[in-house]
Design a protein around this motif. Structure first.
Motif, PDB file in Angstrom:
ATOM      1  N   ILE A   1     112.087 117.161  10.509  1.00 26.94           N
ATOM      2  CA  ILE A   1     113.449 116.859  10.063  1.00 26.94           C
ATOM      3  C   ILE A   1     113.791 117.650   8.801  1.00 26.94           C
ATOM      4  O   ILE A   1     114.915 118.146   8.644  1.00 26.94           O
ATOM      5  CB  ILE A   1     113.614 115.347   9.815  1.00 26.94           C
ATOM      6  N   THR A   2     112.816 117.799   7.913  1.00 26.64           N
ATOM      7  CA  THR A   2     113.036 118.577   6.698  1.00 26.64           C
ATOM      8  C   THR A   2     113.325 120.036   7.041  1.00 26.64           C
ATOM      9  O   THR A   2     114.205 120.673   6.438  1.00 26.64           O
ATOM     10  CB  THR A   2     111.818 118.474   5.764  1.00 26.64           C
TER      11      THR A   2
ATOM     12  N   TRP B   1     114.673 121.125   9.819  1.00 24.13           N
ATOM     13  CA  TRP B   1     116.030 121.108  10.375  1.00 24.13           C
ATOM     14  C   TRP B   1     117.074 121.033   9.253  1.00 24.13           C
ATOM     15  O   TRP B   1     118.043 121.769   9.242  1.00 24.13           O
ATOM     16  CB  TRP B   1     116.212 119.901  11.292  1.00 24.13           C
ATOM     17  N   ALA B   2     116.848 120.099   8.306  1.00 21.44           N
ATOM     18  CA  ALA B   2     117.813 119.875   7.237  1.00 21.44           C
ATOM     19  C   ALA B   2     117.975 121.106   6.350  1.00 21.44           C
ATOM     20  O   ALA B   2     119.023 121.288   5.717  1.00 21.44           O
ATOM     21  CB  ALA B   2     117.393 118.676   6.392  1.00 21.44           C
TER      22      ALA B   2
END
Length: 424
Positions: A251-252, A254-255
């Motif tokens: 997720i990091t 992606w972010a």
């Protein structure tokens, strides 16, 4: 033959020790896949060399330094008390099983360091470094944290002064120790000629190695469980923390506008495993998830901190030092008073600062001792026999020069011309 409960416990320790030993070949695959093609064999050989050298050192005197009666004011165990395991043999029972179990921890800890100096460390220097480091750094620190009367536990000077440190399976002894030792080593040896983001040569190896590490970690975290309840808690926490860290890492990525990468997934697994190691028996499953999420997020950023500062090739500092530090401190933040079992609670759950203070002091002692001692050992080797290969060897690849072996034989991979002739 009838098997009694005590026998079952010994059998489990035997299995757990085998799982932990299997982690080192898994680490070799993980590191080998992350390395350059021309130095992959050398990287894997450093892990395998650690298996042989550490096992012998541990049997000769390392086990005694880590666990015998204290000498020198509780700084280490008597190294002559169990030379070549004569005393353990005489004690009988399961004594030798526990010696072997401890040896597997020492092996994986030492092998972890090697990833920081991939592509440039001299194999002969590594062979000298390993037994010295185990003798002077790992074994004394293991005594401080886990030995009877060690410096950081009850009966030791710091333990009696600020409170006993809590470390179930190696946040201090294994991961912080390896991570800060890796930092000392890279500062002595220096950066690669081309200090740039490392491009893995074999991503499937990286994923396979991470999988083996996760598999073996169940022995790492559950081998010393006191009873069924603790074993059950440790098992589920060893599942949840790396799972949470894996998700947090992806997720990091992606972010931050990147694609989720397989190396990121593997690194997230390792970060979560490292972070839960010291806390595995002291936090609830919800706590394990929190530890994993923070570890995945923090380590995803930490692995980029090195650029322009120090060349930790395979992110030993960014993963093991950072996640090990976080997991060790997390016990004092939200460890369960019931699970810790010595009357102390955590800051967030019980408003008790005493355990967190003991953890902070233990972390500082570990960082200073392991860094200074490793730096001195590495510098002594570097200034005498040399700890770094020659520039031309680094450019051409260590494998052929140091081992007369390539990771991939040119005979096994047909050239474009040969493939064209076959198709014709």
């Amino acid at each position: 033959m009838e098997i009694v409960i005590e026998d079952v416990g010994v059998i489990w320790v035997i299995v757990a020790g085998a799982l932990v030993l299997f982690m080192t070949p898994g680490l070799a695959l993980f590191y080998g896949g992350l390395s350059q093609t021309r130095s992959a064999v050398n990287m894997m050989m450093m892990s395998f060399a650690a298996m042989g050298l550490v096992a012998l050192t541990w049997a000769l005197w390392g086990n005694a330094i880590a666990g015998a009666d204290p000498v020198a004011g509780g700084l280490f165990g008597n190294p002559t008390s169990d030379f070549v395991l004569f005393e353990s043999m005489a004690a009988g029972g399961d004594s030798l099983v526990w010696v072997g179990f401890g040896a597997t921890f020492a092996i994986i800890t030492t092998a972890l360091i090697s990833g920081a100096v991939a592509d440039r460390a001299k194999f002969a220097g590594w062979m000298v470094f390993v037994p010295i480091w185990i003798t002077l750094v790992y074994a004394p620190l293991a005594f401080w944290v886990w030995g009877d009367g060690g410096l950081l536990v009850e009966g030791g000077f710091i333990g009696d002064t600020v409170g006993e440190a809590v470390d179930f399976a190696g946040g201090l002894v294994v991961h912080m120790c390896a991570g800060v030792a890796a930092l000392a080593l890279v500062l002595v040896i220096g950066p690669r000629q081309k200090f740039a983001p490392n491009k893995p040569h074999n991503v499937p190896f990286v994923l396979l190695g991470a999988s083996i590490l996760w598999f073996g970690w169940f022995g790492f975290n559950i081998g010393e469980a006191a009873d069924v309840e603790e074993a059950s808690l440790n098992w589920i926490n060893t599942l949840l923390a790396p799972a949470a860290a894996l998700v947090a890492w992806l997720i990091t990525e992606w972010a931050r506008g990147k694609k989720p990468t397989p190396v990121g997934a593997a690194s997230g697994i390792v970060a979560g495993l490292v972070a839960i190691t010291p806390a595995v028996a002291f936090v609830t499953p919800f706590g394990a998830i929190i530890i994993g999420l923070v570890a995945g997020l923090a380590c995803c950023f930490a692995v980029e901190f090195k650029y322009g500062k120090f060349d930790d090739t395979l992110d030993v500092v960014g993963l093991h030092l950072v996640a090990g530090l976080w997991g060790t401190l997390a016990i004092g933040l939200f460890g369960s008073e019931e699970l810790i079992g010595d009357g102390r609670g955590s800051l967030f759950l019980n408003g008790d600062f005493s355990l967190l203070w003991a953890q902070i002091v233990a972390c500082l002692v570990t960082l200073v001792f392991a860094f200074v001692a490793t730096y001195v050992i590495a510098m002594a080797i570097h200034k005498t026999m040399g700890f770094r290969v020659e520039p031309e060897v680094e450019r051409g690849g260590i494998d052929t020069v140091a081992h007369r072996t390539d990771a991939y034989s040119s005979d096994a991979v047909p050239s474009a011309a040969e493939r064209h002739n076959v198709s014709s």
